[in-house]
Design a protein around this motif. Structure first.
Motif, short mmCIF file in Angstrom:
data_model
loop_
_atom_site.label_atom_id
_atom_site.label_comp_id
_atom_site.label_asym_id
_atom_site.label_seq_id
_atom_site.Cartn_x
_atom_site.Cartn_y
_atom_site.Cartn_z
N PRO A 72 0.80 -1.22 0.00
CA PRO A 72 0.00 0.00 0.00
C PRO A 72 0.84 1.28 0.00
O PRO A 72 0.32 2.36 -0.23
CB PRO A 72 -0.85 -0.11 1.26
CG PRO A 72 -0.32 -1.23 2.05
CD PRO A 72 0.57 -2.04 1.18
N ASN A 119 -3.21 4.54 -5.22
CA ASN A 119 -2.18 4.93 -4.26
C ASN A 119 -2.84 5.43 -2.98
O ASN A 119 -3.99 5.84 -3.01
CB ASN A 119 -1.25 6.01 -4.85
CG ASN A 119 -1.94 7.34 -4.95
OD1 ASN A 119 -1.88 8.15 -4.03
ND2 ASN A 119 -2.65 7.59 -6.06
N ASN A 120 -2.13 5.40 -1.91
CA ASN A 120 -2.72 5.81 -0.64
C ASN A 120 -2.35 7.21 -0.20
O ASN A 120 -2.81 7.67 0.82
CB ASN A 120 -2.35 4.81 0.48
CG ASN A 120 -3.27 3.62 0.46
OD1 ASN A 120 -4.19 3.54 -0.34
ND2 ASN A 120 -3.01 2.66 1.32
N ASP A 121 -1.50 7.90 -0.97
CA ASP A 121 -1.05 9.22 -0.55
C ASP A 121 -1.69 10.37 -1.33
O ASP A 121 -2.09 11.36 -0.74
CB ASP A 121 0.47 9.32 -0.67
CG ASP A 121 1.17 8.37 0.29
OD1 ASP A 121 0.72 8.23 1.43
OD2 ASP A 121 2.15 7.75 -0.15
N PRO A 132 -7.68 5.17 -3.47
CA PRO A 132 -6.77 4.51 -2.54
C PRO A 132 -6.95 3.00 -2.60
O PRO A 132 -7.97 2.49 -3.06
CB PRO A 132 -7.21 5.06 -1.18
CG PRO A 132 -8.67 5.33 -1.35
CD PRO A 132 -8.83 5.77 -2.79
N TYR A 133 -5.92 2.31 -2.13
CA TYR A 133 -6.04 0.86 -1.96
C TYR A 133 -7.06 0.58 -0.87
O TYR A 133 -7.24 1.37 0.06
CB TYR A 133 -4.71 0.27 -1.48
CG TYR A 133 -3.62 0.16 -2.51
CD1 TYR A 133 -3.63 -0.85 -3.46
CD2 TYR A 133 -2.54 1.04 -2.49
CE1 TYR A 133 -2.61 -0.98 -4.38
CE2 TYR A 133 -1.51 0.92 -3.41
CZ TYR A 133 -1.54 -0.09 -4.35
OH TYR A 133 -0.53 -0.22 -5.25
N GLY A 140 -2.52 -4.23 -0.05
CA GLY A 140 -3.44 -3.38 -0.77
C GLY A 140 -4.19 -4.11 -1.87
O GLY A 140 -3.64 -4.97 -2.55
#
Length: 190
Positions: A72, A119-121, A132-133, A140
């Motif tokens: 993730p 992506n998680n950011d 996000p994941y 993820g």
């Protein structure tokens, strides 16, 4: 004289059943394939898995791609790309070249629908084509829709002039030279 209400209800039920059968027939007409890969990243083992259709309409269609087992902390792009020269989609030891060109390019603005950034950011910066994941046990996952078609660019068409294509994941633009997150699901067009 019989009431029209029962006849109308029967007709509506028959129409609903017919529409449901047609929808199910269309949904199952494209078969799906799953490709798995195990990678080491930062001392952690990730078991990647991607499921995507392996056939699609040449003129274009939206397809759902699912993945699991991802880091993730590493963003990936999901899209349709030409398989690079020297890459054999059935031999992971050859997955050393960046999948390119890809339909829609690196679509950070989300204007084509041809790729999705997981992506998680930074997913919130491009809500049209990123998300996000879903994270479970530190891994993820994703389920995204992308648009695919045979003609990737003015000079590249899947299935012509020796071009083979695949629905892929690859590391995002923050780590675009990292080949660990490349996963290829070959696709043909009808």
């Amino acid at each position: 004289m019989p009431s029209a209400a029962p006849r109308t209800a029967v007709r509506a039920a028959v129409a609903l059943l017919g529409a449901t059968a047609l929808t199910l027939g269309l949904a199952s007409s494209a078969s799906a394939a799953t490709v798995a890969r195990t990678v080491q990243d930062g001392g952690v083992q990730y078991n990647l898995s991607v499921t995507a259709p392996n056939t699609a309409a040449a003129s274009g269609q939206n397809v759902t791609v699912t993945g699991s087992g991802y880091n993730p902390s590493q963003g990936v792009y999901v899209g349709l790309c030409a398989v690079p020269a020297g890459v054999n989609v059935n031999d992971q030891s050859t997955w050393n070249s960046k999948p390119t060109p890809c339909l829609g390019g690196q679509d950070q603005a989300g204007t084509t629908g041809a790729s999705h950034w997981v992506n998680n950011d930074w997913w919130w910066m491009s809500p049209n084509n990123s998300s996000p994941y879903t994270v479970s046990n530190g891994r993820g996952g994703f389920s995204v829709s992308i648009h695919v078609k045979a003609q990737i660019s003015a000079s590249v068409t899947c299935g012509q002039s020796g071009v083979t294509c695949a629905i892929v994941t690859r590391a995002d633009h923050f780590d675009s030279n990292d080949r660990k997150y490349d996963v290829y699901v070959p696709v043909t067009f009808s």
